[in-house]
Design an enzyme around this catalytic site. Structure first.
Site, mmCIF file in Angstrom:
data_model
loop_
_atom_site.group_PDB
_atom_site.id
_atom_site.type_symbol
_atom_site.label_atom_id
_atom_site.label_comp_id
_atom_site.label_asym_id
_atom_site.label_seq_id
_atom_site.Cartn_x
_atom_site.Cartn_y
_atom_site.Cartn_z
ATOM 1 N N ARG A 1 2.703 -10.156 10.448
ATOM 2 C CA ARG A 1 4.024 -9.514 10.463
ATOM 3 C C ARG A 1 5.095 -10.471 9.952
ATOM 4 N NH1 ARG A 1 2.435 -5.413 9.458
ATOM 5 N NH2 ARG A 1 0.487 -6.557 9.357
ATOM 6 N N GLN B 1 -7.211 -4.498 10.158
ATOM 7 C CA GLN B 1 -6.108 -4.057 11.013
ATOM 8 C C GLN B 1 -6.489 -2.833 11.845
ATOM 9 O OE1 GLN B 1 -1.994 -4.409 9.352
ATOM 10 N NE2 GLN B 1 -3.066 -4.699 7.412
ATOM 11 N N ASP C 1 -3.486 7.744 4.813
ATOM 12 C CA ASP C 1 -2.942 6.414 5.092
ATOM 13 C C ASP C 1 -3.604 5.873 6.361
ATOM 14 O OD1 ASP C 1 -1.355 4.207 4.866
ATOM 15 O OD2 ASP C 1 0.420 5.132 5.738
ATOM 16 N N GLU C 2 -3.699 4.556 6.494
ATOM 17 C CA GLU C 2 -4.277 3.940 7.692
ATOM 18 C C GLU C 2 -5.654 4.514 8.016
ATOM 19 O OE1 GLU C 2 -2.699 1.439 8.875
ATOM 20 O OE2 GLU C 2 -0.530 1.808 9.016
ATOM 21 N N LYS D 1 0.820 -1.216 0.000
ATOM 22 C CA LYS D 1 0.000 0.000 0.000
ATOM 23 C C LYS D 1 0.856 1.268 0.000
ATOM 24 C CE LYS D 1 -0.042 0.841 4.710
ATOM 25 N NZ LYS D 1 -0.452 1.525 5.834
ATOM 26 N N THR D 2 1.980 1.258 0.681
ATOM 27 C CA THR D 2 2.802 2.470 0.695
ATOM 28 C C THR D 2 3.308 2.767 -0.710
ATOM 29 O OG1 THR D 2 3.496 1.905 2.930
ATOM 30 C CG2 THR D 2 4.738 3.619 1.811
#
Length: 657
Positions: A595, A245, A214-215, A31-32
């Site tokens: 992770r 998340q 973002d997020e 996504k980044t």
DNA sequence: TTTCTGGGCCTACAT
DNA sequence: GGCCCAGAAA
């Protein structure tokens, strides 16, 4: 720019031109990369960088975005607005502080500061400051602010609501008197300013053509309102997030924001990123079985082209000590047999207190580790003291900072005297520094008045330097003028350490000045205040990482130990009380699992030491959602099965009674 | 005014 | 098992 390197949905998200866009980005789906390429693409198509605003939650994320953009564009993205919600809000607020009844140079209060203001508010109101009350009240007020509610919006008729409203009011009055805002105020004040001041709204609404977030799953009500205020003109709002998340409900984040995006913007384009570039399929399968139990979530399933990989290991151990010993031994064994190095490993846990057992086990094996989220540099006493001096110089009305430094070093100014000076300043409508300089109005004995006057002489002489000197010079001046080095150096190793920290602070200021030369004290203090623990998590060389699940979000490690998988630990005991609490814990577990890049260990103990007491625990209900065939089980001797082991051995996952 | 000590009480996660 | 605070002592 290499659009061909993207998969189809990624490319769709990057090249989408205008109108609302929701990017549902699963863990590890790049996504980044999409976000930064999207910005670069906009710039390529003629959008001016200074008309783009990108909002994140951590400075680290903002920094990373900037770095990647620089690589993509071949130059620094000058003029582009990238920053955390809080930093950007501060930037928008500062020029208009006066319209809100604050003065320029207002202080940003951290949590410690908020606590001390709350204590003063309770004292003012003659209420008993029981510690749990302070924390509870602060949480309630913070929650109210996150939901965009002012004191007058607390309308409940219950005694507790009336009390909360009164305390909230008092807390705000004291903050304002100190010319300071807490984290929540930064956002709430900005939103209220935009709502109430057409001129300021017009200024900022016309300022940007594209806003990216973002997020997005972590946004709260105020942040949602802010985005509406900024974007309702052009509607070029692109948000990236993953409802699976969403783990910050406790600080007001509302998953509904992302789940309802399509309802808020009926013409929204929705893109799902489901290809994962981080983990093996075996790990993703485990993650899927855990998260898919949640009812309210967007439908998606991660997949990878990386291959199956090794089956994740489930460890059942007798107690927390054995759990930690296993982890330590396993790290050494894997390094020995497969060539992993310390920095490939991360140990994840729900609460910070759980780190202790691992620290012991690693230390015993001479494995060096990096404990993330322990005592931050900025939280050290000597650092907070010097920063309080700087804050007081920039804002001589700051009662919190004054209270902290008045008697550091010892100046024979008692707590009572300090409070009297604060009160006199408020009554006289002058700054605290002015009140100290003319202490006749302060209701204390003559010798105490003298002490205040000499404080004012010492500190006041530095105020003139604020505009002329750079931050590191001011730090040096404070240290020297107030003899702080002597004060902290008591000859002990701890004292030596404090001095080292002060030197580090000065060097830090120096490198800050090199990095952003035009910035003065005020900006330096702002940046300090808005620096979070998560900002300086980096793969420290050759160290095992110890980190909470919350702080681990967004990070990845080749080998992950997800520990403490017991009911009451993960899910946490408190989660059972709150509506939606278990769903949130499940997401937390999901974040932990995802992770891992190559290897995953899930560990649990049947007995754990909590508050120095031994407590028996059942294995986590989340483990019951994973088909046994997906895991390799290791059961240590002494483990007392509370169900999971026998069920796993029978190969049944049905019984959850 | 400052320093020391014992007892109470917690502690989730954190911009 | 550690932090914070109240109360006592110097």
């Amino acid at each position: 720019m290499d659009l061909a390197s993207l998969n189809d949905p990624q490319r769709h998200a990057v090249t989408h031109r205008s109108g609302p866009l929701l990017i549902l980005a699963g863990a590890g789906s790049g996504k980044t990369r999409v976000l930064t390429m999207r910005i670069a693409n906009l710039i390529h198509h003629g959008v001016e960088a200074e008309r783009i605003l990108a909002l994140t939650f951590t400075n680290k994320a903002a920094r990373e975005m900037r770095t990647r953009l620089k690589a993509l564009l071949g130059r620094a993205p000058d003029g582009l607005w990238v920053g955390t919600f809080h930093a950007i809000a501060t930037r928008m607020l500062r020029p208009h502080a006066d319209r809100l009844g604050y003065r320029a140079g207002f202080t940003i209060f951290d949590e410690d500061d908020s606590r001390s203001i709350m204590k003063r508010a309770l004292a003012d109101l003659d209420l008993d400051p029981k510690k749990h009350q302070v924390a509870g009240l602060l949480a309630a007020i913070s929650r109210a602010k996150a939901e965009s509610r002012s004191p007058e919006d607390i309308t409940g008729k219950k005694a507790s609501d009336r009390a909360l409203r009164m305390i909230y009011e008092r807390y705000q009055a004291l903050s304002r008197e100190s010319n300071g805002m807490d984290f929540d105020d930064l956002l709430l004040n900005l939103v209220q300013l935009l709502k109430n001041d057409a001129e300021v709204l017009a200024e900022w609404r016309g300022r940007f053509d594209h806003v990216l977030v973002d997020e997005y799953q972590d946004t709260n009500r105020v942040q949602y309102e802010l985005l509406r205020l900024l974007c309702d003109g052009h509607r070029n709002l692109a948000v990236v997030g993953d409802d699976d998340q969403s783990i910050y409900a406790f600080r007001g984040a509302d998953v509904r924001n992302i789940l309802d995006f399509g309802r808020d913007y009926t013409d929204a384009t929705v893109v799902k990123l489901e290809q994962n570039y981080r983990s093996t399929q075996a790990i993703l399968d485990v993650a899927h079985h855990v998260i898919s139990r949640n009812q309210e979530r967007t439908d998606k399933r991660l997949w990878t082209a990386r291959g199956e990989g090794r089956r994740p290991v489930l460890l059942l151990s007798p107690d927390d000590e054995a759990e930690a010993a296993f982890v330590g031994d396993e790290i050494l064994a894997l390094e020995q047999s497969e060539g992993w190095i310390h920095s490939d490993f991360a140990i994840l846990y729900r609460t910070n207190a759980q780190s202790r057992a691992f620290e012991k086990a690693l230390m015993a094996r001479r494995i060096s580790y990096n404990l993330v989220g322990g005592l931050r540099f900025w939280d050290r006493r000597e650092i907070k003291d010097v920063v309080a001096y700087l804050r007081f110089l920039a804002n001589p009305s700051d009662a919190v900072s004054f209270d902290r430094i008045a008697n550091v070093p010892k100046r024979r100014i008692s707590e009572r005297t300090a409070q009297a000076a604060i009160a006199a300043a408020a009554d006289g409508g002058v700054s605290i520094l002015e009140a100290c300089a003319a202490p006749a109005q302060v209701q204390v004995r003559a010798d105490a008045q003298e002490a205040l006057a000499s404080f004012a002489a010492q500190v006041g002489s530095l105020v003139a330097d604020v505009g002329k000197r750079r931050p590191h010079e001011l730090i040096q001046l404070v240290l020297r003028r107030c003899n702080l080095s002597e004060h902290y150096d008591d000859g002990s190793p701890a004292g030596r350490n404090r001095l080292d920290n002060l030197v580090e602070l000065r060097e830090l200021a120096q490198s800050y000045e090199r990095y952003s030369p035009a910035q003065g004290l005020e900006r330096f203090l702002t940046d300090i205040a808005l620096t979070a623990g998560a900002d300086d998590v980096d793969g420290k060389r050759e160290q095992v990482t110890l980190i909470t699940l919350h702080m681990a979000k967004g990070l990845e490690y080749p080998v992950v130990f997800l520990t403490g998988l017991e009911d009451k630990m993960l899910p946490h005991e408190r989660a059972f009380e709150e509506a939606g609490g278990l769903d949130e814990e499940r997401r937390l577990c999901y974040v932990g699992i995802t992770r891992a890049q190559r290897r995953l260990y899930l560990t649990s103990a049947s007995v754990r030491t909590i508050f120095a007491k031994t407590v028996a625990l059942a294995s986590s209900q989340f483990l019951h959602d994973i088909p046994p065939a997906l895991l390799d089980m290791v059961e240590l001797e002494g483990h007392r099965s509370h169900g999971i082991a026998s069920r796993l051995r029978r190969g049944s996952v049905e019984a959850t009674a």
